[in-house]
Enzyme design. Structure first.
Site, mmCIF file in Angstrom:
data_model
loop_
_atom_site.group_PDB
_atom_site.id
_atom_site.type_symbol
_atom_site.label_atom_id
_atom_site.label_comp_id
_atom_site.label_asym_id
_atom_site.label_seq_id
_atom_site.Cartn_x
_atom_site.Cartn_y
_atom_site.Cartn_z
ATOM 1 N N LYS A 111 34.846 -7.949 54.954
ATOM 2 C CA LYS A 111 35.570 -7.037 56.105
ATOM 3 C C LYS A 111 34.683 -5.800 56.347
ATOM 4 C CE LYS A 111 38.647 -5.420 52.530
ATOM 5 N NZ LYS A 111 40.381 -5.231 52.247
ATOM 6 N N ASN A 127 45.710 3.983 53.045
ATOM 7 C CA ASN A 127 45.635 4.236 54.447
ATOM 8 C C ASN A 127 46.067 5.579 54.487
ATOM 9 O OD1 ASN A 127 45.298 1.699 56.212
ATOM 10 N ND2 ASN A 127 46.348 1.227 54.225
ATOM 11 N N LYS A 136 39.321 2.020 52.848
ATOM 12 C CA LYS A 136 38.887 0.986 52.124
ATOM 13 C C LYS A 136 38.139 1.368 50.857
ATOM 14 C CE LYS A 136 39.191 -2.494 55.744
ATOM 15 N NZ LYS A 136 39.361 -1.748 56.632
ATOM 16 N N ARG A 179 53.936 -8.127 54.499
ATOM 17 C CA ARG A 179 53.540 -8.687 55.664
ATOM 18 C C ARG A 179 52.779 -10.075 55.512
ATOM 19 N NH1 ARG A 179 50.015 -3.485 56.895
ATOM 20 N NH2 ARG A 179 49.617 -4.026 54.614
ATOM 21 N N GLU A 203 43.776 -1.110 49.915
ATOM 22 C CA GLU A 203 43.514 -0.098 50.847
ATOM 23 C C GLU A 203 44.599 0.986 50.647
ATOM 24 O OE1 GLU A 203 43.254 -0.898 54.849
ATOM 25 O OE2 GLU A 203 41.960 -2.848 54.748
ATOM 26 N N ARG A 253 45.244 -13.293 56.892
ATOM 27 C CA ARG A 253 45.733 -11.760 57.097
ATOM 28 C C ARG A 253 47.090 -11.660 57.298
ATOM 29 N NH1 ARG A 253 42.241 -10.900 62.404
ATOM 30 N NH2 ARG A 253 43.266 -12.988 62.940
ATOM 31 N N ASP A 281 48.214 -0.435 50.633
ATOM 32 C CA ASP A 281 48.163 -1.981 50.732
ATOM 33 C C ASP A 281 47.953 -2.653 49.438
ATOM 34 O OD1 ASP A 281 48.750 -1.455 53.370
ATOM 35 O OD2 ASP A 281 46.644 -2.015 54.130
ATOM 36 N N ARG A 307 52.951 -3.069 52.204
ATOM 37 C CA ARG A 307 52.842 -1.813 52.729
ATOM 38 C C ARG A 307 53.614 -0.933 51.718
ATOM 39 N NH1 ARG A 307 50.620 1.093 56.750
ATOM 40 N NH2 ARG A 307 48.712 -0.326 56.035
#
Length: 323
Positions: A164, A287, A129, A229, A285, A237, A277, A214
């Site tokens: 978060k 990842n 993050k 997603r 984000e 979410r 993301d 993603r």
């Protein structure tokens, strides 16, 4: 360089517990095995250090495309990690002491010449993050703090916010606080552990209803399709682990602009497999630990993303050997 058979270690959570239908690590195992490479299975607890050398209690692994039997393991054998050519670090977050200790041990294998994917230094430096915050022009307004007063001021300024933890995964611990601020104090207290733990607050991005996409990068190059997603009804979410539905889509011009902003740093850090993301126009984000969504994109688009990663590994090894 003509490709030779490699010895590939994979450090992962228990293989018996993975989700056969969608697990990305399994796609990597299939791709490596298809090249005639030998697979060696380790769980984080199998790693240890002795007199400055990294060792592992490893087992040879076969991976099958069979939902009833997707793996077979040989007898355990304790050997130096330096005997391996490549180690895929695929332990899932949270990035806690357990995870970080495993990364540190893999760093000793790197010192002896093993290629760890992704590099241990990057795994230690790049909180998924916080890493994105090195590109603030690509992110929605964000604050990271453990102070209730700062979080309340951020909510008062932006009205609709997401709070978060910094080390969660799969959508765990994410709260959407709307302008009326219902339960804001309780959420702050819970996430910050009464002011002892840093958390992230971001302005809510309404485009989440169309999906949290993603985007996968292999050796800095984007796969041309992302996985949107889409949250289930009543959810904010999009994570698949939180019930989101994955739908592949082509990258947009904005996606490619965002990718161009992060590519130089991703390449500079030697990251071979990265997941961005993106919600709407913003990166949320970056990842680097164990990015997923390979299987869903492959199934919908006929791609071979894990195969691209294996090719990148061969190139990286060839570059190292030519130096």
């Amino acid at each position: 360089m003509s490709e030779r058979a490699l010895h590939v270690g994979v450090v992962m959570d228990p293989i018996a517990d993975l989700a056969y239908k969608k697990d990305t690590t399994l796609a990597m195992l299939w791709a490596a095995q298809a090249r005639g490479w030998t697979l060696h299975y380790l769980e984080p607890e199998d790693l240890f250090l002795r007199d400055g050398r990294a060792f592992g209690r490893r087992r040879e692994l076969e991976a099958f495309r069979d939902p009833a039997r997707w793996y077979a393991l040989g007898e355990p054998e304790t050997r130096p990690l330096a005997e391996l050519d490549v180690i895929l670090m695929r332990q899932d977050p949270p990035v806690d002491d357990h995870f970080l200790n495993a990364v540190h041990l893999l760093g000793f294998a790197e010192r002896e010449g093993v290629l760890v994917v992704n590099p241990t230094r990057a795994l230690l430096e790049c909180n998924e993050k916080l890493f994105a915050q090195q590109f603030p022009h690509c992110c929605t307004p964000t604050v990271v703090t453990c102070r209730e007063s700062v979080l309340r001021a951020f909510h008062a300024e932006h009205g609709d916010v997401i709070l978060k933890p910094l080390d969660g995964m799969g959508g765990s611990g994410i709260f959407h606080v709307q302008p009326e601020g219902r339960n804001l104090g309780a959420i702050i207290e819970l996430l910050t552990e009464r002011g002892r733990r840093q958390i992230m607050a971001q302005r809510y991005i309404p485009e989440i209803r169309d999906g949290d996409t993603r985007i996968l990068l292999v050796d800095g190059e984007p796969v041309p399709f992302g996985l949107a997603r889409v949250p289930m009804a009543g959810e904010t979410r999009g994570n698949l682990a939180a019930g989101g539905q994955g739908m592949s889509r082509e990258l947009t011009d904005r996606d490619r602009w965002l990718i161009a902003q992060v590519q130089p740093m991703i390449r500079d850090k030697g990251l071979l497999f990265v997941g961005l993301d993106v919600i709407g126009d913003y990166i949320t984000e970056i990842n680097v630990t164990s990015p997923t969504c390979v299987r869903e994109i492959d199934d919908q688009r006929g791609t071979d993303i894990a195969g691209l990663l294996m090719e990148a590994i061969v190139r990286r090894l060839a570059t190292r050997r030519s130096v």
